[in-house]
Motif scaffolding. Structure first.
Motif, PDB file in Angstrom:
ATOM      1  N   ALA A 153     -15.034 -13.722  -9.555  1.00 57.67           N
ATOM      2  CA  ALA A 153     -13.811 -13.639 -10.348  1.00 57.67           C
ATOM      3  C   ALA A 153     -12.619 -14.183  -9.568  1.00 57.67           C
ATOM      4  CB  ALA A 153     -13.559 -12.201 -10.776  1.00 57.67           C
ATOM      5  N   VAL A 154     -12.537 -13.867  -8.287  1.00 53.56           N
ATOM      6  CA  VAL A 154     -11.408 -14.349  -7.492  1.00 53.56           C
ATOM      7  C   VAL A 154     -11.490 -15.859  -7.305  1.00 53.56           C
ATOM      8  CG1 VAL A 154     -10.252 -14.190  -5.249  1.00 53.56           C
ATOM      9  CG2 VAL A 154     -11.111 -12.118  -6.365  1.00 53.56           C
ATOM     10  N   GLN A 155     -12.696 -16.382  -7.106  1.00 55.59           N
ATOM     11  CA  GLN A 155     -12.837 -17.840  -7.027  1.00 55.59           C
ATOM     12  C   GLN A 155     -12.389 -18.506  -8.330  1.00 55.59           C
ATOM     13  OE1 GLN A 155     -17.084 -18.012  -5.712  1.00 55.59           O
ATOM     14  NE2 GLN A 155     -16.292 -19.424  -4.170  1.00 55.59           N
ATOM     15  N   THR A 156     -12.791 -17.941  -9.456  1.00 52.37           N
ATOM     16  CA  THR A 156     -12.399 -18.505 -10.749  1.00 52.37           C
ATOM     17  C   THR A 156     -10.891 -18.473 -10.917  1.00 52.37           C
ATOM     18  OG1 THR A 156     -14.490 -17.845 -11.774  1.00 52.37           O
ATOM     19  CG2 THR A 156     -12.639 -18.254 -13.248  1.00 52.37           C
ATOM     20  N   LEU A 157     -10.278 -17.349 -10.538  1.00 49.62           N
ATOM     21  CA  LEU A 157      -8.831 -17.235 -10.642  1.00 49.62           C
ATOM     22  C   LEU A 157      -8.136 -18.246  -9.732  1.00 49.62           C
ATOM     23  CD1 LEU A 157      -6.386 -15.678 -11.752  1.00 49.62           C
ATOM     24  CD2 LEU A 157      -6.652 -14.081  -9.835  1.00 49.62           C
ATOM     25  N   LEU A 186     -12.800 -17.654   2.075  1.00 48.22           N
ATOM     26  CA  LEU A 186     -13.538 -18.733   1.411  1.00 48.22           C
ATOM     27  C   LEU A 186     -13.243 -18.777  -0.090  1.00 48.22           C
ATOM     28  CD1 LEU A 186     -16.999 -18.490   3.211  1.00 48.22           C
ATOM     29  CD2 LEU A 186     -15.156 -20.116   3.647  1.00 48.22           C
ATOM     30  N   ALA A 187     -12.716 -17.686  -0.623  1.00 45.74           N
ATOM     31  CA  ALA A 187     -12.313 -17.665  -2.031  1.00 45.74           C
ATOM     32  C   ALA A 187     -10.922 -18.257  -2.234  1.00 45.74           C
ATOM     33  CB  ALA A 187     -12.352 -16.238  -2.577  1.00 45.74           C
ATOM     34  N   GLY A 188     -10.199 -18.568  -1.142  1.00 49.96           N
ATOM     35  CA  GLY A 188      -8.920 -19.253  -1.257  1.00 49.96           C
ATOM     36  C   GLY A 188      -7.699 -18.366  -1.368  1.00 49.96           C
ATOM     37  N   VAL A 189      -7.771 -17.116  -0.885  1.00 47.51           N
ATOM     38  CA  VAL A 189      -6.590 -16.249  -0.951  1.00 47.51           C
ATOM     39  C   VAL A 189      -5.524 -16.753   0.009  1.00 47.51           C
ATOM     40  CG1 VAL A 189      -7.942 -14.238  -1.647  1.00 47.51           C
ATOM     41  CG2 VAL A 189      -7.512 -14.643   0.777  1.00 47.51           C
ATOM     42  N   ASP A 190      -4.270 -16.405  -0.292  1.00 47.46           N
ATOM     43  CA  ASP A 190      -3.132 -16.818   0.537  1.00 47.46           C
ATOM     44  C   ASP A 190      -2.653 -15.717   1.465  1.00 47.46           C
ATOM     45  OD1 ASP A 190      -2.370 -19.579  -0.545  1.00 47.46           O
ATOM     46  OD2 ASP A 190      -2.454 -18.387  -2.379  1.00 47.46           O
ATOM     47  N   HIS A 191      -2.776 -14.457   1.039  1.00 49.98           N
ATOM     48  CA  HIS A 191      -2.352 -13.304   1.830  1.00 49.98           C
ATOM     49  C   HIS A 191      -3.517 -12.325   1.921  1.00 49.98           C
ATOM     50  CE1 HIS A 191       1.935 -13.909  -0.117  1.00 49.98           C
ATOM     51  NE2 HIS A 191       1.624 -14.893   0.723  1.00 49.98           N
ATOM     52  N   HIS A 224      -2.295 -13.047  -3.665  1.00 43.03           N
ATOM     53  CA  HIS A 224      -2.122 -11.942  -2.719  1.00 43.03           C
ATOM     54  C   HIS A 224      -3.364 -11.048  -2.799  1.00 43.03           C
ATOM     55  CE1 HIS A 224       0.472  -9.141  -0.384  1.00 43.03           C
ATOM     56  NE2 HIS A 224      -0.143  -8.185  -1.055  1.00 43.03           N
ATOM     57  N   GLY A 225      -4.154 -11.032  -1.725  1.00 48.05           N
ATOM     58  CA  GLY A 225      -5.402 -10.290  -1.716  1.00 48.05           C
ATOM     59  C   GLY A 225      -5.214  -8.878  -1.195  1.00 48.05           C
ATOM     60  N   LEU A 273      -9.499 -23.607  -0.182  1.00 57.05           N
ATOM     61  CA  LEU A 273      -8.480 -23.329   0.815  1.00 57.05           C
ATOM     62  C   LEU A 273      -7.352 -22.542   0.156  1.00 57.05           C
ATOM     63  CD1 LEU A 273      -8.220 -26.846   2.469  1.00 57.05           C
ATOM     64  CD2 LEU A 273      -9.021 -24.783   3.623  1.00 57.05           C
ATOM     65  N   PRO A 274      -6.513 -21.865   0.940  1.00 57.51           N
ATOM     66  CA  PRO A 274      -5.302 -21.282   0.350  1.00 57.51           C
ATOM     67  C   PRO A 274      -4.451 -22.383  -0.273  1.00 57.51           C
ATOM     68  CG  PRO A 274      -5.631 -20.510   2.608  1.00 57.51           C
ATOM     69  CD  PRO A 274      -6.609 -21.617   2.397  1.00 57.51           C
ATOM     70  N   ARG A 275      -3.885 -22.100  -1.437  1.00 55.68           N
ATOM     71  CA  ARG A 275      -2.968 -23.074  -2.037  1.00 55.68           C
ATOM     72  C   ARG A 275      -1.633 -23.095  -1.293  1.00 55.68           C
ATOM     73  NH1 ARG A 275      -4.269 -24.507  -7.424  1.00 55.68           N
ATOM     74  NH2 ARG A 275      -6.561 -24.563  -7.546  1.00 55.68           N
ATOM     75  N   HIS A 276      -1.281 -21.978  -0.656  1.00 56.22           N
ATOM     76  CA  HIS A 276       0.037 -21.855  -0.040  1.00 56.22           C
ATOM     77  C   HIS A 276      -0.024 -21.339   1.395  1.00 56.22           C
ATOM     78  CE1 HIS A 276       1.891 -22.622  -3.960  1.00 56.22           C
ATOM     79  NE2 HIS A 276       0.965 -21.832  -4.459  1.00 56.22           N
ATOM     80  N   GLY A 277      -0.710 -20.233   1.634  1.00 52.78           N
ATOM     81  CA  GLY A 277      -0.806 -19.686   2.976  1.00 52.78           C
ATOM     82  C   GLY A 277       0.556 -19.367   3.568  1.00 52.78           C
ATOM     83  N   VAL A 278       0.671 -19.505   4.890  1.00 51.42           N
ATOM     84  CA  VAL A 278       1.904 -19.158   5.584  1.00 51.42           C
ATOM     85  C   VAL A 278       3.029 -20.128   5.217  1.00 51.42           C
ATOM     86  CG1 VAL A 278       2.996 -18.925   7.851  1.00 51.42           C
ATOM     87  CG2 VAL A 278       0.651 -18.095   7.507  1.00 51.42           C
ATOM     88  N   ALA A 279       2.770 -21.414   5.363  1.00 52.91           N
ATOM     89  CA  ALA A 279       3.830 -22.401   5.161  1.00 52.91           C
ATOM     90  C   ALA A 279       4.325 -22.417   3.719  1.00 52.91           C
ATOM     91  CB  ALA A 279       3.327 -23.789   5.560  1.00 52.91           C
TER      92      ALA A 279
END
Length: 492
Positions: A260-264, A301-306, A273-274, A135-141
């Motif tokens: 790589a993005v999943q690992t990061l 699904l890789a968990g990006v926030d933006h 920020h994607g 999931l996003p660690r931060h997202g909108v909120a």
């Protein structure tokens, strides 16, 4: 939708029977090949076979969209039927494996001899399967919390010149932009770790100014450092950003890749920020590649926030409809066990699709073909009129009455490319929410009264449209907005 199956919707073009081609697609991307093989038992097929859920005939073309040597060898004269196809895949075939998911719903489908065009438009992912991914660690909120922006859009800008500034010059510019009143600053996608401003020096130089500004004002300005690189280097750079008190890292998604993005994401708790640069190579032809709805689903699904969606009335090639649909998709929940979205919501941007939808609606031609080992018969489904097919507004699923996102896997859409105060009204009218990043380069730094006036003009424009006022009305009382309208408006 079934909780153990992923649904993918495609736009295809073929001189063959679309229902037959859909079965080829299902077999190729699950347990089959061009012929039944030893060991492919009925039990195995029942367990692992992809299912053709529907085939909807659209328009017919006189010439193929793409060359195809396989069909040329057969001297197939056409015509070329276009159709929208939905296929479901067992999640058990894939597991929680993002690269394999992408290979399953796309992969060799683009090379099939039976098609002269194929585009993955959208994905429908069951909630239980979505829960297996990040999931996003931060997202909108979380982004709002870190920047202290409780209401309204986050106003941002990009380091300009894109590349060439030294580490110290970049730091000085960031100090100026912080003082101008920005919420968010990002590196350009082509500036990651250059010799003249390596991240090892640039990150400390920039964060020194960010900390000074925060000490003076209490405001933390989020800086998205472009750490695009090989995986180990990205982890090292992310660690440096965190040690320096930063809050955000940026990656060029297409060139780093899913793994790589999943690992990061799993390594770092910073806002991710994607950046989608290169997406045009995947999307600009209307009968090839991948639509943004499917694209953003995979990357979420890789968990990006933006996620970048480009901008309205911007400088790039995407039509406004695609930008609007992209922003709404980012804010909608990803995992969903509701009935599928109308296909037109996934991609309304291309004229051929819109025209084909209209013709299909008028003729009522839609074929239901759910079947395990061949095209099943069945009653034609009731056609959805083209003028009502996009009325389901995903924002209503994700926004609280106060306008704040309240679904944990929503990501913040980032509007950019040619944005300024004058593009605010169309943005507000289109998406109806301020849960977004509104980024402006020239619209801020080229403002005739300086960057601070540029930032203020954008905030004034947003205040105006949210209050139901026109920009011209607001500009009577606000000189920064007036100057922006006069200066940039003349540039077209």
């Amino acid at each position: 939708m079934h909780p153990d199956r992923i649904e993918a919707t495609y736009l295809i073009e073929t001189p063959l029977a679309p229902a037959k081609v859909a079965e080829v697609m299902a077999g190729e991307q699950s347990c089959g090949t061009f012929t039944r093989v030893h060991g492919e038992t009925d039990d195995l097929r029942a367990r692992a076979r992809a299912i053709v859920e529907s085939v909807e005939k659209l328009d017919v073309a006189e010439t193929p969209a793409l060359p195809n040597t396989w069909l040329e060898r057969q001297r197939n004269p056409g015509p070329w039927q276009r159709a929208r196809v939905t296929i479901s895949f067992p999640t058990a075939n894939i597991g929680a494996n993002l690269p394999t998911l992408a290979a399953t719903v796309a992969g060799n489908l683009y090379d099939l001899g039976e098609v002269t065009g194929l585009r993955l438009e959208s994905l429908r992912i069951p909630q239980a399967y979505r829960a297996q991914f990040d999931l996003p660690r931060h997202g909108v909120a979380g982004t709002r919390r870190l920047t202290g922006v409780a209401d309204g859009p986050l106003v941002g800008s990009i380091i300009k010149p894109n590349v060439g500034l030294s580490a110290e010059e970049t730091g000085e510019l960031v100090g100026t932009l912080c003082a101008a009143g920005l919420d968010f600053i990002k590196d350009d996608e082509i500036c990651a770790d250059p010799a003249h401003a390596p991240l090892a020096r640039r990150i400390p130089a920039v964060m020194d100014r960010v900390r000074r500004h925060q000490d003076r004002t209490g405001k933390h300005v989020m800086v998205a450092f472009n750490i695009t690189d090989e995986t180990d280097a990205m982890r090292r750079h992310a660690d440096l950003v965190e040690r320096e008190g930063g809050s955000c890292i940026m990656v060029s998604l297409n060139w780093c890749g899913y793994s790589a993005v999943q690992t990061l994401r799993r390594h770092s708790g910073l806002v991710l920020h994607g950046h989608r640069n290169g997406f045009g190579a995947l999307s600009r032809h209307p009968l090839l590649g991948i639509g943004f709805d499917a694209y953003q689903a995979l990357w979420r699904l890789a968990g990006v926030d933006h996620m970048h969606v480009h901008g309205l009335n911007g400088k790039f090639a995407q039509p406004d409809e695609e930008v609007i649909d992209g922003a709404r998709a980012c804010l909608a929940p990803l995992g969903c066990d509701l009935p599928p979205l109308p296909p037109a919501l996934a991609q309304t941007s291309f004229a051929l699709t819109r025209q084909a939808d209209q013709r299909s609606a008028e003729s009522g031609e839609r074929v239901g073909v759910r079947g395990m080992h061949g095209v099943g018969s069945g009653e034609p489904e009731t056609s959805t009129p083209a003028d009502t097919s996009t009325q389901r507004d995903p924002l209503t699923l994700t926004l609280s009455p106060g306008g704040r996102g309240n679904v944990s896997d929503a990501v913040m859409p980032a509007f950019s490319s040619g944005q300024w105060a004058g593009t605010v009204p169309v943005t507000w009218e289109a998406v109806g929410t301020a849960d977004l990043l509104f980024m402006s380069g020239g619209g801020i730094m080229a403002h005739p009264d300086g960057p601070a006036a540029g930032v203020l003009s954008i905030r004034q424009a947003w205040d105006a449209v949210r209050a139901g006022r026109t920009l011209d009305e607001a500009a009577l009382e606000q000189p920064e907005l007036r100057r922006s309208l006069d200066f940039f408006g003349k540039k077209g």
